[in-house]
Design a protein around this motif. Structure first.
Motif, mmCIF file in Angstrom:
data_model
loop_
_atom_site.group_PDB
_atom_site.id
_atom_site.type_symbol
_atom_site.label_atom_id
_atom_site.label_comp_id
_atom_site.label_asym_id
_atom_site.label_seq_id
_atom_site.Cartn_x
_atom_site.Cartn_y
_atom_site.Cartn_z
ATOM 1 N N ILE A 215 51.165 85.679 66.988
ATOM 2 C CA ILE A 215 50.369 86.837 66.573
ATOM 3 C C ILE A 215 49.565 86.497 65.329
ATOM 4 C CG2 ILE A 215 50.478 89.224 65.752
ATOM 5 C CD1 ILE A 215 52.973 89.631 67.413
ATOM 6 N N THR B 249 50.129 82.644 73.174
ATOM 7 C CA THR B 249 50.570 83.849 73.894
ATOM 8 C C THR B 249 50.081 83.886 75.351
ATOM 9 O OG1 THR B 249 48.796 85.420 73.431
ATOM 10 C CG2 THR B 249 50.442 85.122 71.696
ATOM 11 N N VAL C 283 60.243 91.206 72.541
ATOM 12 C CA VAL C 283 59.407 90.339 71.707
ATOM 13 C C VAL C 283 58.349 89.628 72.560
ATOM 14 C CG1 VAL C 283 60.847 88.253 71.744
ATOM 15 C CG2 VAL C 283 59.476 88.774 69.738
ATOM 16 N N ILE C 284 58.721 89.237 73.773
ATOM 17 C CA ILE C 284 57.785 88.526 74.645
ATOM 18 C C ILE C 284 56.673 89.469 75.127
ATOM 19 C CG2 ILE C 284 57.629 87.391 76.939
ATOM 20 C CD1 ILE C 284 58.693 85.684 74.491
ATOM 21 N N THR C 285 56.972 90.772 75.227
ATOM 22 C CA THR C 285 55.948 91.743 75.626
ATOM 23 C C THR C 285 55.084 92.174 74.437
ATOM 24 O OG1 THR C 285 57.364 92.527 77.405
ATOM 25 C CG2 THR C 285 55.554 93.969 76.755
ATOM 26 N N LEU C 286 55.739 92.464 73.296
ATOM 27 C CA LEU C 286 54.984 92.873 72.102
ATOM 28 C C LEU C 286 54.010 91.785 71.669
ATOM 29 C CD1 LEU C 286 57.564 94.713 69.825
ATOM 30 C CD2 LEU C 286 55.430 95.650 70.679
ATOM 31 N N ALA C 287 54.425 90.505 71.788
ATOM 32 C CA ALA C 287 53.544 89.396 71.423
ATOM 33 C C ALA C 287 52.598 89.046 72.569
ATOM 34 C CB ALA C 287 54.367 88.173 71.020
ATOM 35 N N THR C 288 52.602 89.852 73.644
ATOM 36 C CA THR C 288 51.745 89.675 74.829
ATOM 37 C C THR C 288 51.858 88.280 75.451
ATOM 38 O OG1 THR C 288 49.655 88.907 73.879
ATOM 39 C CG2 THR C 288 50.086 91.272 73.752
ATOM 40 N N VAL C 289 53.059 87.640 75.307
ATOM 41 C CA VAL C 289 53.253 86.339 75.953
ATOM 42 C C VAL C 289 53.462 86.554 77.454
ATOM 43 C CG1 VAL C 289 54.746 84.317 76.120
ATOM 44 C CG2 VAL C 289 54.118 85.212 73.884
ATOM 45 N N LEU D 14 49.541 95.414 67.216
ATOM 46 C CA LEU D 14 50.283 94.466 66.382
ATOM 47 C C LEU D 14 49.462 93.210 66.107
ATOM 48 C CD1 LEU D 14 54.002 94.548 67.449
ATOM 49 C CD2 LEU D 14 52.987 95.159 65.274
ATOM 50 N N VAL E 186 49.216 90.537 78.724
ATOM 51 C CA VAL E 186 50.615 90.117 78.830
ATOM 52 C C VAL E 186 50.766 89.184 80.041
ATOM 53 C CG1 VAL E 186 52.983 90.888 79.234
ATOM 54 C CG2 VAL E 186 51.512 92.176 77.691
#
Lengths: 294, 294, 294, 294
Positions: A239, A214, B209-215, B241, C215
């Motif tokens: 995750i 990530t 998805v890229i933000t929620l997974a903190t990528v 999450l 992020v």
């Protein structure tokens, strides 16, 4: 002759106490520790700031003198550690014990810390080029690991890591599996759209590891719909990859804590007989004895 | 005839022992394991490096020979596994048992590992185009999952994952819920400002998805104030999450550990009678027996 | 009249069973659940894909019919839920009970799910502009939360979240504190170097939240030495911000698990008397009774 | 005179109750708390939004009046806290007790909250330049930490952090070690390819911390094969760095919870004698007493 040897033995024992940091309330040990921690920290600082352009040339003499001084101290320390280690029952034998000690991680770090200084002196001239010398100078950064000897809490962390090494290795294995698998998928999805960024599966692994961890630099990312769907799943799997070792460490620290609390032997409050705590109880151990006494 | 069938049976039992990795101290099993792990690893390596431009053409013959050799070995392994599985009590019946074994995850992986070789031979010519062949070559990467059979620690991880499958599925469900919800919000906030980057809600999900997974690749990000506030909350929810599965795994590993420790039966130190550990105790199980003995 | 009212009551009870999902093995309940889950999922799908350019215009009629059908079903469901809820002892009173039910989270979600359809019909014409209608269409995405009624595991997660709400709120409070603090620091460090990217402290918070949540889009990042040092510390603090809720959830799930296991009453294996497990034992509860029996 | 002093004492006690938030059900305390929390929150808001370009000039008078009012209230609060603290047994002595209280973290925050107002009045004119005044205004943001006094859950988090301070410090130490080590490696791998981005090891640390914390802005990233391999490992190590504190916090919260549950004394169900819970039992403590009673 005997009294001299006795004096030697006493000195060796004392040095062993100081070097191996046996008693925390001893003043000589404390002074030695502070001196060594300061010297190692300064060494790391020098290796680090030396690379700032201009600094190396300006303070060349100071850096060289400090490096020679450090190597002398670390060499004496290393030789003394090898000399006194036979005091420890685990490394009692003069030759074999010292050899066995020399290959322990901490002793190897001590050797690597001084090796970059001696290697150019030992090797034939034509093997030593600038590139080789630069790698040797890089190796000096390993001196930082000499610090790990002085922290009690770091040893706790190391014990937890050691106890959980199998689960952590399995997590790493699964990470590698997922890395190869997701890099292969993304290669097939993105190769045609971005041939220079996903030129081969090994190349796509750079994207894979940066996404699974990530980090997401943003130098490579999928642009096709298929690639974005794969990327989304890889990010979600990332995750889980954070959660797995977190869970492993959580149970590791809980175990460590339980064990520390369990060390106090418990006695049955009814009869005063020794009572093994429920979840440390092994049948046929103390219990059998108790029953015989009845 | 009978002795021949007996010999067959003995051979089948022995093969079952070797293939199913029953005893860890058996030499034949060890050799077979090392051979298989090496072959699978080499296969993964070949599938991976084959994609490096130029390499495939240069070593085409070597790669082809190695692939044919691997498929032969894996095919023999697959057929033998199907043949000997009736030794196992769970798959005793000749036809139904073998069919039931064939649909277990590990057997399916074994089948998928060899399928890409046989499918082009079975299908009519006109169905096989370059695109189809490329997908088949991709499928060979599934061979990597054959490795999971050989690690004990991976099995522990799988058990923890299996025990916590409901909580993990619920976490995944909540993730999907939050993904759709936050993608819808960001779409309404950013669509006017960046119509090409947030062209529709499904398109905005890539950002989600890229933000929620903190990528956070940085290819799409909100630029309006409303979008940044939504983005900030989505990033914070992303923290949660990560925490949810970490907590789930932590309790999963703790449980696994407690169960391993609990396997040693505990005896009451007062009277020597078997004593179920407190938090595994189910009324009316061993207790009833104990009381009857009284 | 009485028999009619009795029939009503029986019907109401039956409907309550079906709507509130009482028994898992009832066929009517199962059919109703599958129908509702399918309808909600389709609704979410429609709200989502409707935004794909061109799709809305092409399938306008189909989307409108589906939306009207859904609203009718959800409205009937909502009215029936309100009608039958008096069966539940917690909401027994005809008016007050129904009002109290109407403000529960799940009932509010049900209301929000149908409101966007009725509001334009109730409001005066001049208040309804395109912007308002768009927000109403966005509100339909809340229908997704109707799904949370149907998953048992989601309820477990909700219970853990509820039990740990104070610790989680404190974590959120600390996050806000750290966010404001680090955004203020970075503003003073970077404002002169990048006046358009760190124009004010509220503006710098976008950088703060994206860094604390790790992020890192890369649209804003510090360039001065002071800013990079602050940024480095904020990134490290971000690690801790992930760890805090992970630890909270871990203890939450462990508690949940312990409670589930503890529900089976334990009986003393020696004498058959009820025995409270050690760490749930409250003096003067069951123990006093036991002693009286002696 | 005595009655006056008695009145003073009673007032001091009452003020101490209000300021130190002793009873949660006292109305005066509640009103004071709400007033202070509102004032602090407004202060943070003002310090934050004041930086929005244009706002400071437009509302200069309002901001100045609010600042003076806040400083007066906070100064009175600080003086009163110092005056009444002698009521608390820990700070009983008039001079030494007050000095010792003045250096507690919460009292220091109170002092820092008002200091920026008084310092320019106390210092000679020529020392006060614009740069210095700006730093003083930044210091006002510390007022936010005055809020931490009012949340019970924040105190729980602080207790867990305090109990685990050694493990967390060791994690931080390991982080610094890994940061220096990986920055040195990447410097040697990338310096030649990107001399301006990896100009020295301290410079490479910016990349190191942003990668280890998995932020990944994308302003610096490795481009050579060696650099990418190092970067990949650093990213994977970053996963572990998140897991370590998560595990530490998990065991910390579990401990906190266990301790809260353990506070109820347990009695032996067989004989009614007090029974220390198994894993809090220290030999020779309560047990010895119990045996003497026998």
């Amino acid at each position: 002759m005997t009294s001299e040897s006795e004096g030697m033995n006493r000195m060796r024992k004392r040095l062993h106490e100081i070097l191996e940091n046996v008693s925390p309330h001893d003043r000589a040990i404390h002074i030695f520790d502070v001196f060594m921690i300061t010297l190692i920290t300064l060494n790391v600082l020098v290796v680090t700031i030396e690379t700032i352009p201009g600094l190396h040339e300006t303070y060349l003499l100071a850096f060289t003198i400090f490096d020679i001084f450090s190597v002398i101290v670390f060499t004496i320390e290393y030789i003394l550690r090898l000399w006194v280690i036979t005091v420890s029952p685990a490394y009692q034998r003069p030759v074999l014990g010292r050899l066995r000690y020399a290959i322990t991680p901490l002793a190897l770090v001590d050797l690597i810390a001084i090796a970059p200084f001696y290697i150019p002196l030992l090797l034939p001239m034509h093997l030593i080029d600038l590139r080789f010398l630069r790698i040797l100078r890089l190796v000096r950064i390993f001196r930082i690991f000499k610090l790990s000897r002085y922290s009690e809490a770091v040893k706790t962390l190391e014990r937890v890591l050691y106890n959980k090494k199998e689960e952590l290795a399995a997590t790493f294995f699964i990470l590698i599996l997922l890395l190869i698998f997701s890099s292969s998928l993304i290669y097939y999805a993105e190769h045609d759209a971005q041939p220079e960024k996903f030129s081969s599966i090994p190349d796509a692994m750079w994207w894979g590891v940066i996404t699974l961890a990530t980090v997401g630099y943003g130098d490579v990312y999928p642009v096709t719909v298929a690639g974005k769907i794969i990327g989304g799943f890889v990010a979600i799997i990332g995750i889980g990859l954070f959660a797995l070792p977190a869970g492993i460490f959580a149970s590791g620290f809980a175990e460590e804590l339980a064990q520390r609390k369990m060390q106090c032997a418990t006695i049955c409050p009814h009869c005063g007989k020794p009572l093994s705590p429920t979840y440390h109880f092994h049948p046929g151990e103390t219990v059998q004895d108790t029953r015989k006494q009845e």
